[in-house]
Design a protein around this motif. Structure first.
Motif: not given
Length: 240
Positions: A1-11, A226-235
């Motif tokens: 799940m991208s950062l944008s998708e995470l925001i959309a889920g909250v929205e 989750y956010i940290v894992d995404h950043l470390e995996t993607r970047y």
């Protein structure tokens, strides 16, 4: 799940804050306070008028947090007071993860400073910050060199629109992805796994209109992880 998708889920997760047995002025005040959030504020009364003035937070699945109105206002006045285990803490934690809308640069900077200050005060763990572009990071270089000179492990993420500025105390992650170009985030992971004592928190937003940001902040450890894992995996690669 991208950062944008995470925001959309909250929205997509609209919440209802129901105020019981209180005057219309309380409801109107809370509507004003949360006008930029994806939360509906309604007023109700109980048949008996008991147990006094209280509020609940609910969604389509039902009520999941409640507190009395006085405690809630006390917590709003000083957010740090609700880091312990109490009912008002539960309500505010859930409200933290509702979408905020059209925040200005000034409000985004103020929210970012709170998280950066927390990292400084805790003095350990890791701070991850997304600046959109290197030219934006350049304006924050002294601050982040200072943070990086502390025991906190500091990571900065940006799209390279200029040559990388000279830096020595933090790690720079460069990528030309649309995600980094559109995202503003400041994430603090104190490295503590115990939820009762962790200081983890995050601000995550995307620029949908020119210099207006939509997103959320959170004190929920699993969301921060989750956010940290995404950043470390993607970047995870270091500066290039």
């Amino acid at each position: 799940m991208s950062l944008s998708e995470l925001i959309a889920g909250v929205e997509a997760h609209e919440q209802t804050l129901t105020v019981f047995n209180a005057g219309a002025s309380v409801t109107d005040d809370l509507r004003d306070r949360f006008a930029d959030r994806n939360v509906r504020v309604v007023r109700e009364t109980t048949g008996s008028g008991r147990p006094g003035e209280f509020l609940t937070l609910s969604d389509d699945d039902g009520v999941y947090a409640a507190t009395d109105v006085e405690s809630f206002y006390d917590s709003l006045e000083d957010r740090e007071r609700v880091l312990g285990e109490d009912a008002a803490h539960s309500v505010l934690d859930h409200l933290d993860e509702t979408l905020f809308t059209s925040w200005s640069i000034g409000r985004m900077v103020a929210a970012s400073r709170e998280i950066e200050d927390r990292a400084w005060r805790v003095g350990e763990g890791a701070l991850h910050a997304g600046f959109q572009t290197l030219s934006t990071l350049e304006g924050e270089l002294d601050l982040y060199e200072g943070l990086g000179d502390s025991p906190v492990d500091v990571h900065a993420y940006a799209v390279p629109d200029i040559d990388p500025p000279a830096h020595t105390t933090f790690q720079l992650h460069l990528d030309r992805s649309a995600e980094l170009a559109n995202s503003w985030f400041v994430v603090f992971d104190d490295g503590v796994d115990e939820e009762a004592t962790t200081q983890k928190c995050a601000l995550l937003a995307e620029e949908r209109e020119p210099r207006e940001f939509y997103g959320f902040w959170t004190y929920d450890p699993s969301t921060v992880d989750y956010i940290v894992d995404h950043l470390e995996t993607r970047y995870g690669m270091l500066e290039q």
